[in-house]
Design an enzyme around this catalytic site. Structure first.
Site, PDB file in Angstrom:
ATOM      1  N   THR A  83      -5.440  10.647  -2.331  1.00  0.00           N
ATOM      2  CA  THR A  83      -5.449   9.859  -0.682  1.00  0.00           C
ATOM      3  C   THR A  83      -4.337  10.481  -0.044  1.00  0.00           C
ATOM      4  OG1 THR A  83      -3.604   9.192  -2.020  1.00  0.00           O
ATOM      5  CG2 THR A  83      -5.440   7.574  -1.967  1.00  0.00           C
ATOM      6  N   LYS A  96     -12.541   0.250  -2.815  1.00  0.00           N
ATOM      7  CA  LYS A  96     -12.134  -0.018  -3.172  1.00  0.00           C
ATOM      8  C   LYS A  96     -11.627  -1.635  -1.941  1.00  0.00           C
ATOM      9  CE  LYS A  96      -7.074   1.681  -2.986  1.00  0.00           C
ATOM     10  NZ  LYS A  96      -6.625   1.044  -3.815  1.00  0.00           N
ATOM     11  N   CYS A 141      -7.182  10.348  -7.780  1.00  0.00           N
ATOM     12  CA  CYS A 141      -7.133   9.056  -7.110  1.00  0.00           C
ATOM     13  C   CYS A 141      -7.286   8.364  -7.950  1.00  0.00           C
ATOM     14  CB  CYS A 141      -7.682   8.819  -5.969  1.00  0.00           C
ATOM     15  SG  CYS A 141      -7.629   7.568  -5.228  1.00  0.00           S
ATOM     16  N   ASP A 156       1.254  -0.941  -0.333  1.00  0.00           N
ATOM     17  CA  ASP A 156       0.223  -0.245   0.202  1.00  0.00           C
ATOM     18  C   ASP A 156       0.619   1.120   0.001  1.00  0.00           C
ATOM     19  OD1 ASP A 156      -1.497   2.508   1.609  1.00  0.00           O
ATOM     20  OD2 ASP A 156      -3.447   0.353   0.932  1.00  0.00           O
ATOM     21  N   ARG A 157       0.672   1.911  -1.191  1.00  0.00           N
ATOM     22  CA  ARG A 157       1.232   3.321  -1.035  1.00  0.00           C
ATOM     23  C   ARG A 157       0.958   4.277  -0.727  1.00  0.00           C
ATOM     24  NH1 ARG A 157      -0.783  -0.011  -3.523  1.00  0.00           N
ATOM     25  NH2 ARG A 157      -2.193   0.989  -3.882  1.00  0.00           N
ATOM     26  N   THR A 158       0.012   4.486   0.036  1.00  0.00           N
ATOM     27  CA  THR A 158      -0.512   5.761   1.252  1.00  0.00           C
ATOM     28  C   THR A 158       0.393   4.930   2.283  1.00  0.00           C
ATOM     29  OG1 THR A 158      -2.232   6.925   0.290  1.00  0.00           O
ATOM     30  CG2 THR A 158      -1.636   6.856   2.298  1.00  0.00           C
ATOM     31  N   THR A 161      -1.217   7.888  -6.656  1.00  0.00           N
ATOM     32  CA  THR A 161      -0.274   8.106  -5.193  1.00  0.00           C
ATOM     33  C   THR A 161       1.389   7.054  -5.499  1.00  0.00           C
ATOM     34  OG1 THR A 161      -1.775   7.612  -4.052  1.00  0.00           O
ATOM     35  CG2 THR A 161      -0.069   6.789  -2.447  1.00  0.00           C
ATOM     36  N   CYS A 189      -2.357   4.430 -11.156  1.00  0.00           N
ATOM     37  CA  CYS A 189      -2.341   4.994  -9.655  1.00  0.00           C
ATOM     38  C   CYS A 189      -1.820   5.962  -9.277  1.00  0.00           C
ATOM     39  CB  CYS A 189      -1.737   3.494  -8.761  1.00  0.00           C
ATOM     40  SG  CYS A 189      -1.767   4.455  -6.379  1.00  0.00           S
TER      41      CYS A 189
END
Length: 237
Positions: free
Chosen positions: A125, A163, A192, A47-49, A85, A83
């Site tokens: 995000t 999601k 996003c 997960d990037r965030t 993010t 994506c």
């Protein structure tokens, strides 16, 4: 036409929609008039965030760079990452491959400025907002961000609705948009790719730019694919 590489799975639904966009935007009458693509759907990318905010020590970079190198070896001409993010790592990924990575955020800045937008509202995000994605790549357009309460709404829409495969809370969506417009946003960017799915499935109204649609447009242009004329006007009416 050239071959497009796609680093997908982040998230899976947005990637599927991105492919649908590319096909529908191409002005083709036969299969052979569509560009070739190699899609690496990798939902295992961390997960990037969570990583950007320090909630996880698992960086998405090693997996993403590995995929980019594989796509390079397979002969793609450029790479799209649906994506936003992930654009926080755009420069790092670019340094590891000779294949150009399309920068949807920088492209959005150019597109908004060329359409006379001076101030844009950002729906994205926490990773994109706190990671400075738009601050890094926006050079021409002033940004307006949601308040802390409204940013929490954005995250709910992305993570708890799209999601998670649940219905989108449009009351929250409209509350965020209304606040951004009160604070001077002439247009709101759906920053996003999960929010792109909201635009597809729900009536969001006028004055929005879908960053993933712009990414699809630029991807087709770089492939040399024929594009339907109506696809160049991306700000919703």
């Amino acid at each position: 036409m050239k071959t497009l590489g796609i680093i997908g799975g982040v998230g899976p639904l947005a990637t599927a929609y991105f492919l649908d966009m590319l096909i529908r935007m191409t002005d083709a009458e036969t299969d052979q008039q569509h560009p070739e693509m190699i899609i690496y759907n990798a939902p295992s990318i961390p997960d990037r965030t969570a990583y950007i905010l320090g909630r996880s020590e698992e960086s998405p970079l090693p997996k993403v760079i590995s995929i980019a190198k594989q796509l390079e070896q397979q002969g793609v001409s450029h790479i799209a990452t649906p994506c936003i993010t992930l654009h926080r790592f755009h420069d790092e990924i670019n340094r590891e491959t000779s294949i150009p990575i399309i920068n949807a955020v920088a492209e959005a800045d150019e597109y908004l400025a060329s359409n006379g937008i001076e101030t844009v509202g950002i729906m994205a995000t926490d990773g994109s907002v706190q990671g400075g994605v738009f601050e890094r790549f926006f050079k021409k357009t002033k940004r307006v961000y949601p308040s802390e309460e409204m940013q929490a709404y954005v995250m709910d829409i992305i993570y708890k609705c799209v999601k998670s495969g649940r219905p989108v809370d449009m009351d929250k969506f409209r509350a965020v948009a209304d606040e951004l417009r009160r604070n001077g946003a002439q247009c709101i960017i759906l920053g996003c790719t999960e929010l792109s799915v909201v635009k597809r499935d729900c009536g969001i109204g006028a004055g929005f730019l879908d960053a993933m649609e712009l990414l699809a447009l630029r991807s087709l242009e770089m492939c040399g694919a024929p594009i339907k004329s109506e696809c160049f006007d991306l700000i919703t009416k």
